[in-house]
Design a protein around this motif. Structure first.
Motif, PDB file in Angstrom:
ATOM      1  N   ARG A 100       0.819  -1.220   0.000  1.00 43.48           N
ATOM      2  CA  ARG A 100       0.000   0.000   0.000  1.00 43.48           C
ATOM      3  C   ARG A 100       0.854   1.271   0.000  1.00 43.48           C
ATOM      4  NH1 ARG A 100      -2.443  -3.418  -1.387  1.00 43.48           N
ATOM      5  NH2 ARG A 100      -4.368  -4.364  -0.610  1.00 43.48           N
ATOM      6  N   GLY A 101       2.164   1.112  -0.024  1.00 40.82           N
ATOM      7  CA  GLY A 101       3.057   2.266  -0.064  1.00 40.82           C
ATOM      8  C   GLY A 101       3.128   3.030   1.242  1.00 40.82           C
ATOM      9  N   ILE A 102       2.903   2.320   2.351  1.00 39.84           N
ATOM     10  CA  ILE A 102       2.895   2.943   3.679  1.00 39.84           C
ATOM     11  C   ILE A 102       4.221   2.659   4.377  1.00 39.84           C
ATOM     12  CG2 ILE A 102       1.772   2.875   5.951  1.00 39.84           C
ATOM     13  CD1 ILE A 102      -0.844   2.136   4.433  1.00 39.84           C
ATOM     14  N   ASP A 103       4.798   3.682   5.003  1.00 43.00           N
ATOM     15  CA  ASP A 103       6.073   3.535   5.701  1.00 43.00           C
ATOM     16  C   ASP A 103       5.918   2.556   6.870  1.00 43.00           C
ATOM     17  OD1 ASP A 103       8.764   4.148   5.828  1.00 43.00           O
ATOM     18  OD2 ASP A 103       8.488   5.820   7.217  1.00 43.00           O
ATOM     19  N   ILE A 104       6.941   1.739   7.103  1.00 42.87           N
ATOM     20  CA  ILE A 104       6.841   0.648   8.078  1.00 42.87           C
ATOM     21  C   ILE A 104       7.897   0.788   9.164  1.00 42.87           C
ATOM     22  CG2 ILE A 104       6.890  -1.862   8.384  1.00 42.87           C
ATOM     23  CD1 ILE A 104       6.397  -1.970   5.252  1.00 42.87           C
ATOM     24  N   TRP A 105       7.456   0.612  10.416  1.00 42.58           N
ATOM     25  CA  TRP A 105       8.366   0.494  11.564  1.00 42.58           C
ATOM     26  C   TRP A 105       8.109  -0.840  12.257  1.00 42.58           C
ATOM     27  CZ3 TRP A 105       6.424   5.725  13.896  1.00 42.58           C
ATOM     28  CH2 TRP A 105       6.888   6.794  13.110  1.00 42.58           C
ATOM     29  N   LEU A 106       9.153  -1.418  12.804  1.00 40.18           N
ATOM     30  CA  LEU A 106       9.024  -2.612  13.634  1.00 40.18           C
ATOM     31  C   LEU A 106       9.670  -2.318  14.984  1.00 40.18           C
ATOM     32  CD1 LEU A 106       9.548  -6.321  12.624  1.00 40.18           C
ATOM     33  CD2 LEU A 106      10.518  -5.457  14.755  1.00 40.18           C
ATOM     34  N   PHE A 107       8.931  -2.557  16.055  1.00 37.20           N
ATOM     35  CA  PHE A 107       9.448  -2.327  17.402  1.00 37.20           C
ATOM     36  C   PHE A 107       9.679  -3.659  18.101  1.00 37.20           C
ATOM     37  CE2 PHE A 107       7.316   1.674  16.522  1.00 37.20           C
ATOM     38  CZ  PHE A 107       8.162   2.621  17.084  1.00 37.20           C
ATOM     39  N   THR A 108      10.880  -3.840  18.625  1.00 41.14           N
ATOM     40  CA  THR A 108      11.142  -4.919  19.562  1.00 41.14           C
ATOM     41  C   THR A 108      11.017  -4.309  20.959  1.00 41.14           C
ATOM     42  OG1 THR A 108      13.529  -4.526  19.719  1.00 41.14           O
ATOM     43  CG2 THR A 108      12.760  -5.935  17.906  1.00 41.14           C
ATOM     44  N   ASN A 109      11.295  -5.077  21.993  1.00 44.55           N
ATOM     45  CA  ASN A 109      11.170  -4.527  23.345  1.00 44.55           C
ATOM     46  C   ASN A 109      12.098  -3.341  23.574  1.00 44.55           C
ATOM     47  OD1 ASN A 109      10.086  -4.670  26.103  1.00 44.55           O
ATOM     48  ND2 ASN A 109      12.200  -5.143  26.657  1.00 44.55           N
ATOM     49  N   ASP A 110      13.246  -3.333  22.913  1.00 44.05           N
ATOM     50  CA  ASP A 110      14.216  -2.273  23.206  1.00 44.05           C
ATOM     51  C   ASP A 110      14.718  -1.510  21.982  1.00 44.05           C
ATOM     52  OD1 ASP A 110      15.677  -4.311  22.091  1.00 44.05           O
ATOM     53  OD2 ASP A 110      17.081  -4.523  23.751  1.00 44.05           O
ATOM     54  N   ARG A 111      14.129  -1.774  20.803  1.00 41.96           N
ATOM     55  CA  ARG A 111      14.591  -1.068  19.604  1.00 41.96           C
ATOM     56  C   ARG A 111      13.444  -0.683  18.681  1.00 41.96           C
ATOM     57  NH1 ARG A 111      19.721  -3.422  16.489  1.00 41.96           N
ATOM     58  NH2 ARG A 111      18.785  -5.474  16.801  1.00 41.96           N
ATOM     59  N   TRP A 112      13.667   0.424  17.959  1.00 42.35           N
ATOM     60  CA  TRP A 112      12.772   0.908  16.925  1.00 42.35           C
ATOM     61  C   TRP A 112      13.512   0.739  15.600  1.00 42.35           C
ATOM     62  CZ3 TRP A 112      12.364   6.901  16.128  1.00 42.35           C
ATOM     63  CH2 TRP A 112      11.657   7.183  14.952  1.00 42.35           C
ATOM     64  N   LEU A 113      12.981  -0.127  14.739  1.00 40.12           N
ATOM     65  CA  LEU A 113      13.646  -0.470  13.487  1.00 40.12           C
ATOM     66  C   LEU A 113      12.887   0.106  12.298  1.00 40.12           C
ATOM     67  CD1 LEU A 113      14.235  -4.260  14.272  1.00 40.12           C
ATOM     68  CD2 LEU A 113      15.843  -2.385  14.651  1.00 40.12           C
ATOM     69  N   THR A 114      13.619   0.634  11.339  1.00 40.48           N
ATOM     70  CA  THR A 114      13.020   1.135  10.109  1.00 40.48           C
ATOM     71  C   THR A 114      13.949   0.842   8.946  1.00 40.48           C
ATOM     72  OG1 THR A 114      12.131   3.074   8.951  1.00 40.48           O
ATOM     73  CG2 THR A 114      14.014   3.444  10.399  1.00 40.48           C
ATOM     74  N   ARG A 115      13.383   0.682   7.774  1.00 39.06           N
ATOM     75  CA  ARG A 115      14.195   0.525   6.554  1.00 39.06           C
ATOM     76  C   ARG A 115      14.376   1.868   5.867  1.00 39.06           C
ATOM     77  NH1 ARG A 115      11.909  -4.009   2.743  1.00 39.06           N
ATOM     78  NH2 ARG A 115      13.802  -3.383   1.635  1.00 39.06           N
ATOM     79  N   ASN A 116      13.601   2.859   6.275  1.00 41.15           N
ATOM     80  CA  ASN A 116      13.605   4.152   5.600  1.00 41.15           C
ATOM     81  C   ASN A 116      14.091   5.245   6.554  1.00 41.15           C
ATOM     82  OD1 ASN A 116      13.147   6.432   4.084  1.00 41.15           O
ATOM     83  ND2 ASN A 116      10.913   6.277   4.122  1.00 41.15           N
ATOM     84  N   PRO A 117      15.347   5.666   6.433  1.00 42.68           N
ATOM     85  CA  PRO A 117      15.865   6.692   7.348  1.00 42.68           C
ATOM     86  C   PRO A 117      15.218   8.058   7.150  1.00 42.68           C
ATOM     87  CG  PRO A 117      17.452   6.249   5.601  1.00 42.68           C
ATOM     88  CD  PRO A 117      16.361   5.223   5.450  1.00 42.68           C
ATOM     89  N   ASP A 118      14.511   8.243   6.016  1.00 46.20           N
ATOM     90  CA  ASP A 118      13.908   9.536   5.705  1.00 46.20           C
ATOM     91  C   ASP A 118      12.381   9.497   5.759  1.00 46.20           C
ATOM     92  OD1 ASP A 118      16.480  10.694   5.121  1.00 46.20           O
ATOM     93  OD2 ASP A 118      16.433   9.601   3.216  1.00 46.20           O
ATOM     94  N   GLY A 119      11.813   8.551   6.512  1.00 49.75           N
ATOM     95  CA  GLY A 119      10.367   8.457   6.628  1.00 49.75           C
ATOM     96  C   GLY A 119       9.754   9.750   7.127  1.00 49.75           C
ATOM     97  N   GLU A 120       8.544  10.078   6.628  1.00 46.86           N
ATOM     98  CA  GLU A 120       7.977  11.395   6.929  1.00 46.86           C
ATOM     99  C   GLU A 120       7.646  11.583   8.404  1.00 46.86           C
ATOM    100  OE1 GLU A 120       4.178  12.286   5.163  1.00 46.86           O
ATOM    101  OE2 GLU A 120       3.545  10.195   5.183  1.00 46.86           O
ATOM    102  N   TYR A 121       7.447  10.498   9.160  1.00 48.71           N
ATOM    103  CA  TYR A 121       7.129  10.635  10.577  1.00 48.71           C
ATOM    104  C   TYR A 121       8.286  10.231  11.492  1.00 48.71           C
ATOM    105  CZ  TYR A 121       2.303  11.898   9.747  1.00 48.71           C
ATOM    106  OH  TYR A 121       1.167  12.570   9.368  1.00 48.71           O
ATOM    107  N   ASN A 122       9.460   9.964  10.923  1.00 43.08           N
ATOM    108  CA  ASN A 122      10.601   9.562  11.755  1.00 43.08           C
ATOM    109  C   ASN A 122      10.958  10.628  12.788  1.00 43.08           C
ATOM    110  OD1 ASN A 122      10.679   7.341  10.061  1.00 43.08           O
ATOM    111  ND2 ASN A 122      12.856   7.479   9.624  1.00 43.08           N
ATOM    112  N   ALA A 123      11.038  11.878  12.342  1.00 43.28           N
ATOM    113  CA  ALA A 123      11.425  12.958  13.261  1.00 43.28           C
ATOM    114  C   ALA A 123      10.365  13.147  14.341  1.00 43.28           C
ATOM    115  CB  ALA A 123      11.631  14.256  12.484  1.00 43.28           C
ATOM    116  N   HIS A 124       9.106  12.998  13.951  1.00 46.40           N
ATOM    117  CA  HIS A 124       8.003  13.131  14.908  1.00 46.40           C
ATOM    118  C   HIS A 124       8.094  12.050  15.983  1.00 46.40           C
ATOM    119  CE1 HIS A 124       3.832  14.044  16.155  1.00 46.40           C
ATOM    120  NE2 HIS A 124       3.690  12.736  16.276  1.00 46.40           N
TER     121      HIS A 124
END
Length: 268
Positions: A100-124
């Protein structure tokens, strides 16, 4: 009126203002709850790593709910009870979001993982949880550690449609619900803010009718359904307001503090 013995609050859009701060009114309200002998804790779609900065200012001593209540941690953020998304379901969820072209994050218990360092909501998100993401090339090695998967998009209608698709796809194998108009959360099955409220009330020996809850989004409805009293924030949508027993002011106008004034007068 029934006297309230426990308050369980959502965080974003409820306790915090839009700029992710606690107002003096919110801090005072939490202190007054403690002074009145009323238990107080928080539950949020936030990851564990994004909850710690609230513990000391709010003087929280009870267990806290992260990942929509599917992880229960102590005030030092050590897991008391933790659940994961089944790896196969995590993969299907990620595939749908990617299609669907939606930016994806995966959270483990102690980490926030992303494949896109420039995601529009990363800074937020970085500002909100006070934690940096870890950029990875592939989510596959982490599928068996997923506490939460998030689809982030500024296209609110798209995310709303995707929420319906995701719910149909995961069925009973996960919980899929928007925590903000721009975040769609996939969390472990069988656990939500309502089950968290039940767990904390049971731990404290408190009847659910003596519990008050407060929130602003669809993912808060399960705890509204479990508690004797519920407050929808003034910034909540009409459908959320319709499911609460009370509606308070917005998070920009100390709605949490106003609601706690009502709680403190109940049952006197």
């Amino acid at each position: 009126m029934t006297r309230i013995a426990l308050v369980v609050s959502d965080v974003d859009g409820t306790l915090l203002t839009k700029d992710k701060t606690l107002t003096d009114g919110a801090l005072t309200a939490a202190r007054r709850l403690h002074e009145a002998g009323i238990g107080f804790t928080i539950v949020s779609s936030r990851p564990t790593i994004g909850m710690g900065f609230l513990v000391a200012p709010l003087a929280i001593t009870l267990p806290i709910g992260a990942f929509n209540g599917s992880s229960i941690v102590d005030p030092q953020l050590k897991p008391i009870e933790q659940h994961l998304i089944p790896a196969a379901v995590a993969k299907r969820s990620i595939d749908l979001l990617r299609e669907r072209g939606i930016d994806i994050w995966l959270f483990t218990n102690d980490r926030w993982l992303t494949r896109n360092p420039d995601g529009e909501y990363n800074a937020h998100e970085k500002r909100a949880i006070k934690h940096d993401p870890t950029v990875v090339g592939d989510f596959t090695p982490y599928l068996d550690q997923a506490c939460k998967i998030v689809g982030a998009s500024s296209d609110a209608p798209l995310l709303q449609r995707c929420e319906v698709e995701m719910q149909q796809m995961v069925g009973n194998d996960a919980t899929a619900v928007r925590s903000q108009t721009y975040y769609l959360d996939v969390t472990p099955p069988g656990h939500d803010k309502g089950t968290f409220v039940e767990d904390i009330a049971r731990r404290l020996g408190i009847s659910l009718e003596n519990v008050a809850t407060i929130g602003d989004m669809q993912n808060d409805l399960p705890m509204f359904a479990k508690s004797g009293v519920s407050f929808a924030m003034g910034n909540a949508s009409d459908d959320v307001k319709a499911r609460a027993t009370h509606v308070t002011e917005t998070n920009e106008h100390d709605g949490f503090a106003r609601a706690m004034e009502t709680v403190l007068t109940m049952g006197r």
